[in-house]
Write a protein that holds these residues in place. Structure first.
Motif, PDB file in Angstrom:
ATOM      1  N   ALA A 140      13.456   9.097  14.776  1.00 53.35           N
ATOM      2  CA  ALA A 140      14.456   8.891  15.835  1.00 53.35           C
ATOM      3  C   ALA A 140      15.008   7.465  15.792  1.00 53.35           C
ATOM      4  O   ALA A 140      16.217   7.255  15.973  1.00 53.35           O
ATOM      5  N   ASN A 141      14.153   6.491  15.546  1.00 55.25           N
ATOM      6  CA  ASN A 141      14.618   5.098  15.473  1.00 55.25           C
ATOM      7  C   ASN A 141      15.529   4.868  14.269  1.00 55.25           C
ATOM      8  O   ASN A 141      16.493   4.106  14.347  1.00 55.25           O
ATOM      9  N   LYS A 142      15.259   5.545  13.153  1.00 58.58           N
ATOM     10  CA  LYS A 142      16.151   5.457  11.988  1.00 58.58           C
ATOM     11  C   LYS A 142      17.501   6.092  12.303  1.00 58.58           C
ATOM     12  O   LYS A 142      18.555   5.564  11.940  1.00 58.58           O
ATOM     13  N   PHE A 143      17.453   7.201  12.985  1.00 54.87           N
ATOM     14  CA  PHE A 143      18.656   7.907  13.427  1.00 54.87           C
ATOM     15  C   PHE A 143      19.471   7.014  14.373  1.00 54.87           C
ATOM     16  O   PHE A 143      20.689   6.898  14.262  1.00 54.87           O
ATOM     17  N   LYS A 144      18.763   6.355  15.296  1.00 56.68           N
ATOM     18  CA  LYS A 144      19.399   5.434  16.250  1.00 56.68           C
ATOM     19  C   LYS A 144      20.128   4.309  15.520  1.00 56.68           C
ATOM     20  O   LYS A 144      21.268   3.991  15.831  1.00 56.68           O
ATOM     21  N   LYS A 145      19.471   3.746  14.535  1.00 55.09           N
ATOM     22  CA  LYS A 145      20.055   2.645  13.771  1.00 55.09           C
ATOM     23  C   LYS A 145      21.262   3.122  12.952  1.00 55.09           C
ATOM     24  O   LYS A 145      22.314   2.474  12.941  1.00 55.09           O
ATOM     25  N   ALA A 146      21.127   4.267  12.310  1.00 56.78           N
ATOM     26  CA  ALA A 146      22.202   4.791  11.466  1.00 56.78           C
ATOM     27  C   ALA A 146      23.459   5.112  12.269  1.00 56.78           C
ATOM     28  O   ALA A 146      24.575   4.929  11.786  1.00 56.78           O
ATOM     29  N   TYR A 147      23.285   5.568  13.502  1.00 53.55           N
ATOM     30  CA  TYR A 147      24.430   5.958  14.336  1.00 53.55           C
ATOM     31  C   TYR A 147      24.783   4.919  15.393  1.00 53.55           C
ATOM     32  O   TYR A 147      25.606   5.175  16.257  1.00 53.55           O
ATOM     33  N   HIS A 148      24.153   3.743  15.323  1.00 53.33           N
ATOM     34  CA  HIS A 148      24.450   2.629  16.229  1.00 53.33           C
ATOM     35  C   HIS A 148      24.342   3.041  17.696  1.00 53.33           C
ATOM     36  O   HIS A 148      25.261   2.804  18.491  1.00 53.33           O
ATOM     37  N   LEU A 149      23.237   3.635  18.045  1.00 58.16           N
ATOM     38  CA  LEU A 149      23.003   4.097  19.414  1.00 58.16           C
ATOM     39  C   LEU A 149      22.332   2.966  20.207  1.00 58.16           C
ATOM     40  O   LEU A 149      21.139   2.982  20.453  1.00 58.16           O
ATOM     41  N   GLY A 195      14.023   8.156  25.082  1.00 57.57           N
ATOM     42  CA  GLY A 195      13.377   9.324  24.500  1.00 57.57           C
ATOM     43  C   GLY A 195      11.898   9.041  24.327  1.00 57.57           C
ATOM     44  O   GLY A 195      11.526   7.972  23.835  1.00 57.57           O
ATOM     45  N   VAL A 196      11.060   9.975  24.755  1.00 56.38           N
ATOM     46  CA  VAL A 196       9.614   9.821  24.595  1.00 56.38           C
ATOM     47  C   VAL A 196       9.061  11.017  23.835  1.00 56.38           C
ATOM     48  O   VAL A 196       9.531  12.145  23.993  1.00 56.38           O
ATOM     49  N   ASP A 197       8.083  10.739  22.994  1.00 56.06           N
ATOM     50  CA  ASP A 197       7.411  11.788  22.240  1.00 56.06           C
ATOM     51  C   ASP A 197       6.025  11.285  21.891  1.00 56.06           C
ATOM     52  O   ASP A 197       5.838  10.080  21.659  1.00 56.06           O
ATOM     53  N   ILE A 198       5.073  12.168  21.807  1.00 58.36           N
ATOM     54  CA  ILE A 198       3.694  11.785  21.479  1.00 58.36           C
ATOM     55  C   ILE A 198       3.518  11.519  19.981  1.00 58.36           C
ATOM     56  O   ILE A 198       2.611  10.812  19.571  1.00 58.36           O
ATOM     57  N   ASP A 199       4.418  12.040  19.167  1.00 56.77           N
ATOM     58  CA  ASP A 199       4.320  11.967  17.707  1.00 56.77           C
ATOM     59  C   ASP A 199       4.979  10.696  17.158  1.00 56.77           C
ATOM     60  O   ASP A 199       6.205  10.560  17.209  1.00 56.77           O
ATOM     61  N   ALA A 200       4.180   9.793  16.637  1.00 55.49           N
ATOM     62  CA  ALA A 200       4.691   8.532  16.094  1.00 55.49           C
ATOM     63  C   ALA A 200       5.665   8.754  14.938  1.00 55.49           C
ATOM     64  O   ALA A 200       6.631   8.001  14.781  1.00 55.49           O
ATOM     65  N   ASP A 201       5.420   9.770  14.128  1.00 50.45           N
ATOM     66  CA  ASP A 201       6.304  10.034  12.987  1.00 50.45           C
ATOM     67  C   ASP A 201       7.717  10.412  13.430  1.00 50.45           C
ATOM     68  O   ASP A 201       8.693   9.937  12.860  1.00 50.45           O
ATOM     69  N   THR A 235      21.755  29.249  16.991  1.00 53.93           N
ATOM     70  CA  THR A 235      21.083  29.284  18.291  1.00 53.93           C
ATOM     71  C   THR A 235      20.682  27.878  18.735  1.00 53.93           C
ATOM     72  O   THR A 235      20.725  27.566  19.919  1.00 53.93           O
ATOM     73  N   TYR A 236      20.315  27.023  17.787  1.00 55.40           N
ATOM     74  CA  TYR A 236      19.986  25.644  18.133  1.00 55.40           C
ATOM     75  C   TYR A 236      21.224  24.931  18.675  1.00 55.40           C
ATOM     76  O   TYR A 236      21.175  24.287  19.719  1.00 55.40           O
ATOM     77  N   TYR A 237      22.341  25.061  17.994  1.00 52.47           N
ATOM     78  CA  TYR A 237      23.578  24.434  18.457  1.00 52.47           C
ATOM     79  C   TYR A 237      24.001  24.974  19.816  1.00 52.47           C
ATOM     80  O   TYR A 237      24.474  24.234  20.671  1.00 52.47           O
ATOM     81  N   ALA A 238      23.822  26.254  20.038  1.00 57.02           N
ATOM     82  CA  ALA A 238      24.178  26.849  21.326  1.00 57.02           C
ATOM     83  C   ALA A 238      23.327  26.240  22.441  1.00 57.02           C
ATOM     84  O   ALA A 238      23.829  25.935  23.529  1.00 57.02           O
ATOM     85  N   ARG A 239      22.038  26.035  22.179  1.00 54.09           N
ATOM     86  CA  ARG A 239      21.156  25.431  23.181  1.00 54.09           C
ATOM     87  C   ARG A 239      21.546  23.977  23.429  1.00 54.09           C
ATOM     88  O   ARG A 239      21.609  23.532  24.574  1.00 54.09           O
ATOM     89  N   VAL A 240      21.835  23.238  22.373  1.00 53.96           N
ATOM     90  CA  VAL A 240      22.267  21.848  22.538  1.00 53.96           C
ATOM     91  C   VAL A 240      23.536  21.805  23.390  1.00 53.96           C
ATOM     92  O   VAL A 240      23.639  21.005  24.321  1.00 53.96           O
ATOM     93  N   GLY A 261      15.480  12.917  18.163  1.00 53.31           N
ATOM     94  CA  GLY A 261      16.534  12.268  18.929  1.00 53.31           C
ATOM     95  C   GLY A 261      17.904  12.905  18.846  1.00 53.31           C
ATOM     96  O   GLY A 261      18.894  12.303  19.257  1.00 53.31           O
ATOM     97  N   TYR A 262      17.998  14.118  18.353  1.00 58.11           N
ATOM     98  CA  TYR A 262      19.311  14.745  18.181  1.00 58.11           C
ATOM     99  C   TYR A 262      20.068  14.884  19.507  1.00 58.11           C
ATOM    100  O   TYR A 262      21.270  14.653  19.572  1.00 58.11           O
ATOM    101  N   TYR A 263      19.368  15.237  20.576  1.00 58.06           N
ATOM    102  CA  TYR A 263      20.029  15.356  21.877  1.00 58.06           C
ATOM    103  C   TYR A 263      20.608  14.014  22.322  1.00 58.06           C
ATOM    104  O   TYR A 263      21.663  13.954  22.946  1.00 58.06           O
ATOM    105  N   ASN A 264      19.915  12.931  22.012  1.00 63.41           N
ATOM    106  CA  ASN A 264      20.418  11.612  22.405  1.00 63.41           C
ATOM    107  C   ASN A 264      21.717  11.268  21.699  1.00 63.41           C
ATOM    108  O   ASN A 264      22.586  10.610  22.275  1.00 63.41           O
TER     109      ASN A 264
END
Length: 181
Positions: free
Chosen positions: A61-70, A50-56, A9-14, A35-38
């Motif tokens: 998301a920033n680690k994900f960005k770096k790993a996937y060269h976004l 991407g904005v979020d109130i949660d610093a964690d 269902t998550y993949y279908a929504r994405v 950051g999965y949608y990004n």
């Protein structure tokens, strides 16, 4: 991302959100989480924020960005009820499964409306009362235990609001059209 990636269902929504949003100059992902949608959209936009109130989760998301060269993706820790962007600065905005978590959903929608371009595209998703237990077991159980969650849960307050004449008039007054409900 955790266990949600195991859910069809998550993949279908994405898939639904990413196919409907189109492409363009910029996209704002309100409540971006990890950051999965990004990752799914980064090739279709020159700039994604991407904005979020949660610093964690911004850290994840920033680690994900770096790993996937976004390189065209940027993340900010922000309260979505006070977006730090100029009026009409985004042509595309997504807000997936966020509105049920904020204290002031109308304030959130007004802020999104403020930063969205006049001819912009805005996609919002919210949970359904009949979502599968395996999609989000923790919140599935919590909705029966906490008054706060019940009062803000999409299936009770938000979904009900979307279907009332008063709220449809609110969407219309903001210049938004409700395609599915």
């Amino acid at each position: 991302m955790k266990y949600k990636l195991l859910s069809t269902t998550y993949y279908a929504r994405v898939q639904s959100v990413t196919s409907a949003i189109g492409s363009g100059k910029n996209l704002l992902n309100v409540g971006c989480g990890d950051g999965y949608y990004n990752l799914a959209l980064h090739k279709r936009f020159k700039k994604l924020i991407g904005v979020d109130i949660d610093a964690d989760v911004i850290s994840v998301a920033n680690k994900f960005k770096k790993a996937y060269h976004l390189h065209n993706v940027q993340y900010k820790q922000v309260n979505a009820e006070k977006l730090p962007f100029q009026k009409e600065s985004f042509g595309h905005i997504i807000c997936t499964d966020v509105i049920e978590h904020v204290d002031h959903p109308v304030k959130l929608l007004k802020e999104i409306h403020r930063v969205m371009a006049k001819d912009g595209v805005f996609i919002i998703t919210l949970p359904n009362a009949k979502y599968p237990f395996l999609y989000d077991p923790l919140n599935y159980g919590l909705r029966f235990l906490t008054k706060r969650f019940l009062s803000g849960f999409g299936a009770v307050a938000i979904k009900g609001c979307l279907l009332t004449k008063r709220c449809r008039n609110f969407w219309k007054a903001m210049g938004l059209r409700l395609y599915k409900h």
